[in-house]
Design an enzyme around this catalytic site. Sequence first.
Site, short mmCIF file in Angstrom:
data_model
loop_
_atom_site.label_atom_id
_atom_site.label_comp_id
_atom_site.label_asym_id
_atom_site.label_seq_id
_atom_site.Cartn_x
_atom_site.Cartn_y
_atom_site.Cartn_z
N ARG A 14 1.98 -29.18 -6.78
CA ARG A 14 1.69 -29.60 -8.20
C ARG A 14 0.64 -30.18 -8.51
O ARG A 14 0.36 -31.27 -9.15
CB ARG A 14 3.04 -30.66 -8.76
CG ARG A 14 4.35 -29.83 -9.29
CD ARG A 14 5.48 -30.48 -8.61
NE ARG A 14 5.45 -30.70 -7.03
CZ ARG A 14 6.38 -31.20 -6.37
NH1 ARG A 14 7.14 -32.19 -7.06
NH2 ARG A 14 6.22 -31.35 -5.32
N LYS A 67 2.92 10.38 -0.74
CA LYS A 67 2.30 10.56 0.71
C LYS A 67 2.68 11.71 1.59
O LYS A 67 2.48 11.74 2.77
CB LYS A 67 1.53 9.41 1.51
CG LYS A 67 0.66 8.59 0.44
CD LYS A 67 -0.29 7.48 1.14
CE LYS A 67 -1.71 8.17 1.44
NZ LYS A 67 -2.52 7.08 1.94
N LYS A 81 1.94 2.18 -5.09
CA LYS A 81 2.50 1.42 -6.40
C LYS A 81 1.61 1.67 -7.57
O LYS A 81 2.14 2.08 -8.83
CB LYS A 81 2.73 -0.07 -6.25
CG LYS A 81 3.77 -0.23 -5.00
CD LYS A 81 3.86 -2.00 -5.01
CE LYS A 81 2.32 -2.52 -4.32
NZ LYS A 81 2.22 -2.13 -2.94
N GLY A 85 0.33 14.08 -4.19
CA GLY A 85 -1.24 14.10 -3.84
C GLY A 85 -1.57 12.86 -4.75
O GLY A 85 -0.84 12.16 -5.45
N ASP A 143 0.75 -1.24 0.11
CA ASP A 143 -0.09 0.11 -0.02
C ASP A 143 0.67 1.34 0.21
O ASP A 143 0.42 2.53 0.44
CB ASP A 143 -0.93 -0.07 1.13
CG ASP A 143 -2.05 -1.27 1.19
OD1 ASP A 143 -2.19 -1.74 0.13
OD2 ASP A 143 -2.19 -1.74 2.12
N GLY A 178 -4.32 -4.48 -3.75
CA GLY A 178 -5.39 -3.39 -4.15
C GLY A 178 -4.59 -2.04 -4.63
O GLY A 178 -4.09 -1.37 -3.80
N HIS A 179 -4.62 -1.76 -5.95
CA HIS A 179 -4.06 -0.54 -6.41
C HIS A 179 -4.64 0.32 -6.95
O HIS A 179 -5.59 0.27 -7.78
CB HIS A 179 -2.86 -1.19 -7.34
CG HIS A 179 -1.83 -2.00 -6.90
ND1 HIS A 179 -0.92 -2.56 -7.82
CD2 HIS A 179 -1.54 -2.69 -5.55
CE1 HIS A 179 -0.36 -3.47 -7.25
NE2 HIS A 179 -0.66 -3.55 -5.89
N GLN A 195 2.14 -5.92 -3.09
CA GLN A 195 2.68 -6.08 -1.85
C GLN A 195 3.86 -5.45 -1.57
O GLN A 195 4.08 -4.45 -2.39
CB GLN A 195 2.87 -7.63 -1.33
CG GLN A 195 1.46 -8.40 -1.12
CD GLN A 195 1.03 -8.92 -2.39
OE1 GLN A 195 1.73 -9.78 -3.21
NE2 GLN A 195 -0.36 -8.74 -2.88
N GLY A 239 -10.80 -3.51 3.74
CA GLY A 239 -11.37 -2.12 4.74
C GLY A 239 -10.85 -2.11 5.82
O GLY A 239 -11.19 -1.22 6.88
P1 GDP Z 1 -0.70 0.34 -3.64
O1 GDP Z 1 -1.36 -0.88 -3.12
O2 GDP Z 1 0.69 0.36 -3.41
O3 GDP Z 1 -0.91 0.49 -5.00
O4 GDP Z 1 -1.39 1.40 -2.78
P2 GDP Z 1 -3.05 1.62 -2.31
O5 GDP Z 1 -3.59 2.04 -3.58
O6 GDP Z 1 -3.43 0.21 -1.54
O7 GDP Z 1 -3.08 2.81 -1.07
C1 GDP Z 1 -2.38 3.94 -1.39
C2 GDP Z 1 -3.30 4.97 -1.07
O8 GDP Z 1 -2.67 6.27 -1.12
C3 GDP Z 1 -4.46 5.13 -2.30
O9 GDP Z 1 -5.44 5.55 -1.77
C4 GDP Z 1 -3.89 6.39 -3.09
O10 GDP Z 1 -4.96 6.91 -3.92
C5 GDP Z 1 -3.11 7.26 -2.32
N1 GDP Z 1 -2.17 8.15 -2.79
C6 GDP Z 1 -0.95 7.57 -3.40
N2 GDP Z 1 -0.21 8.59 -3.56
C7 GDP Z 1 -0.54 9.45 -2.56
C8 GDP Z 1 0.16 10.81 -2.32
O11 GDP Z 1 1.33 11.32 -2.80
N3 GDP Z 1 -0.48 11.62 -1.40
C9 GDP Z 1 -1.79 11.24 -0.92
N4 GDP Z 1 -2.62 12.06 0.03
N5 GDP Z 1 -2.54 9.89 -1.47
C10 GDP Z 1 -1.78 9.32 -2.06
P1 IMO Z 2 -0.67 -4.26 -2.28
O1 IMO Z 2 -0.30 -4.60 -3.76
C1 IMO Z 2 -0.79 -4.70 2.13
C2 IMO Z 2 -0.72 -8.66 3.77
C3 IMO Z 2 -1.99 -9.08 4.61
C4 IMO Z 2 -1.60 -10.08 5.49
C5 IMO Z 2 -0.50 -10.72 4.68
C6 IMO Z 2 -0.77 -12.27 4.06
O2 IMO Z 2 -2.01 -3.69 -2.30
O3 IMO Z 2 0.31 -3.32 -1.77
P2 IMO Z 2 -2.31 -12.80 1.97
O4 IMO Z 2 -3.65 -12.90 1.99
O5 IMO Z 2 -1.47 -12.35 1.03
O6 IMO Z 2 -1.96 -14.38 2.20
O7 IMO Z 2 -1.96 -11.84 3.35
O8 IMO Z 2 -0.03 -10.07 3.64
N1 IMO Z 2 -0.98 -8.10 2.35
C7 IMO Z 2 -1.05 -6.91 2.05
N2 IMO Z 2 -0.96 -5.74 2.73
N3 IMO Z 2 -0.95 -4.54 0.68
C8 IMO Z 2 -1.16 -5.69 -0.14
O9 IMO Z 2 -0.98 -5.67 -1.40
C9 IMO Z 2 -1.08 -6.90 0.76
N4 IMO Z 2 -1.26 -8.15 -0.01
C10 IMO Z 2 -1.10 -8.91 1.29
O10 IMO Z 2 -2.91 -8.16 4.98
O11 IMO Z 2 -0.75 -9.42 6.37
MG MG Z 3 -2.78 -1.71 -1.80
#
Ligand code: GDP
Ligand code: IMO
Ligand code: MG
Length: 421
Positions: free
Chosen positions: A152, A329, A21, A411, A18, A45-46, A222, A300
Amino acid sequence: MKLQKTCATLVLGMQYGDEGKGKLIDVLSEDADAVYRVQGGHNAGHTIWVDGQKIVTHLMPSGILRSKCKVGIGAGVVVDPFILKEEIHNIESKGYSVDANRLSVDYRASVILPYHKNMDHIKETERSQHAVQKIGTTGKGIGPAYASRAYRENLRMAELIDETLLRSFFATHPLLTEHMDSEALNKLIEVGQFLKPFVKDVSLEANANLRANKRVLLEGAQGVMLDVSYGTYPYVTSSNLIAGSCPGGLGIAPWKLTEVIGVIKAYSTRVGNGPYPAELKDKIGEDLRKKGHEFGTVTGRPRSVGWLDLFSLSYFAELNGLTQLALMKSDVLCGFGPVGLVVGYKNKDTHQDITRYPMTTQEWAQVEPIVEFVDGWDELCVNDELTAKFKKFVHRVEKYTNVPVTYISLGAERDEGMWLH
Ligand code: GDP
Ligand code: IMO
Ligand code: MG
């Protein structure tokens, strides 16, 4: 930054996931010819924001929003076919085209079956019954699907899309017959036929793109501290995430990967359980979670929040051969007061410095962070120049890790960011 031709660039999360990426991949995709997912599944979740519209990708590579960019899902990914179908429809409903000319899924990618999801739940319950903390998985069946692959005995996309092969697979795998009735099998046949046009040899496609001097991006999912071998085991995901493993998840030679961009937030977050020395369990952490909207994209769940851990980052910068850092961020910390950085670990009882990255849960339990504070900032940049206080923070990160920060996100929106150097 312009993506170089004739080579692949990897974007890698450097914390516990998170980091942002999805946003960075979307920004880079403006210049990319192809973007590939190489590991993980819909535990990812990107998030991408374009003109006020929020799009979250789970299995779909985040380059899908750029019409000239092709996207692919490599053999190293575990694919829930029902989720992929849903995601295709969802992205199309937002006005983006997702046809077989743009999206490809490797024949060899493993399939997540409904019983993998049940198994994920059963395993977590078992752990909690044995006085061991749950991992806190996303519950999507990721671990059990990778386990089936290791045994396998898992279904792959090549069998899913061929009804005869699929039926024969079920007939010869009693474990599956035990868990799935004929209705479930019919649903699989149906989703397999829907996905059939997309299923190809993604490795061949990626290699052909590289040979043709196309700009190729690999989208890590991840974060490396959740790597199954190098992360905070066993509180990790079930795939390798580090740079060395990513070309394998796509089927390209490692030397074709010439840039590795590590993505970090200016602070840190973690979802699920496991060691987190940088965590802020106080009001500051609570404020940061609220201000940064730190709630899981997939489940969530509220994310635990802490300072940026430079001690871990520099270890993983080396392990992954980072060539650049993208800092996300930092705007969340505007007006927040002094900003902490974890610059070392010490033993809780002996107060001696810890010099080696911890390897066991027992070692992690002994860790106390050494936190250094720098001046906070009210603004990130004025007239396209970084403000002095924020610049000092950026330089501290660069100096500690020995990796240049080349992108600063300002942002969540696509156009909020600047390239440095
Ligand atoms: P990912 O899994 O690495 O793609 O990251 P997520 O999407 O799960 O979480 C990143 C959160 O930060 C998302 O809600 C983005 O919209 C938000 N975000 C990304 N870059 C920035 C930033 O520079 N500033 C702010 N305020 N939010 C950001
Ligand atoms: P992105 O790509 C944050 C965490 C889960 C748990 C551990 C194992 O959005 O950054 P799993 O379901 O993979 O067996 O869970 O890994 N986890 C993540 N945490 N961002 C993710 O993906 C994650 N994918 C798995 O919360 O701690
Ligand atoms: Mg994510």
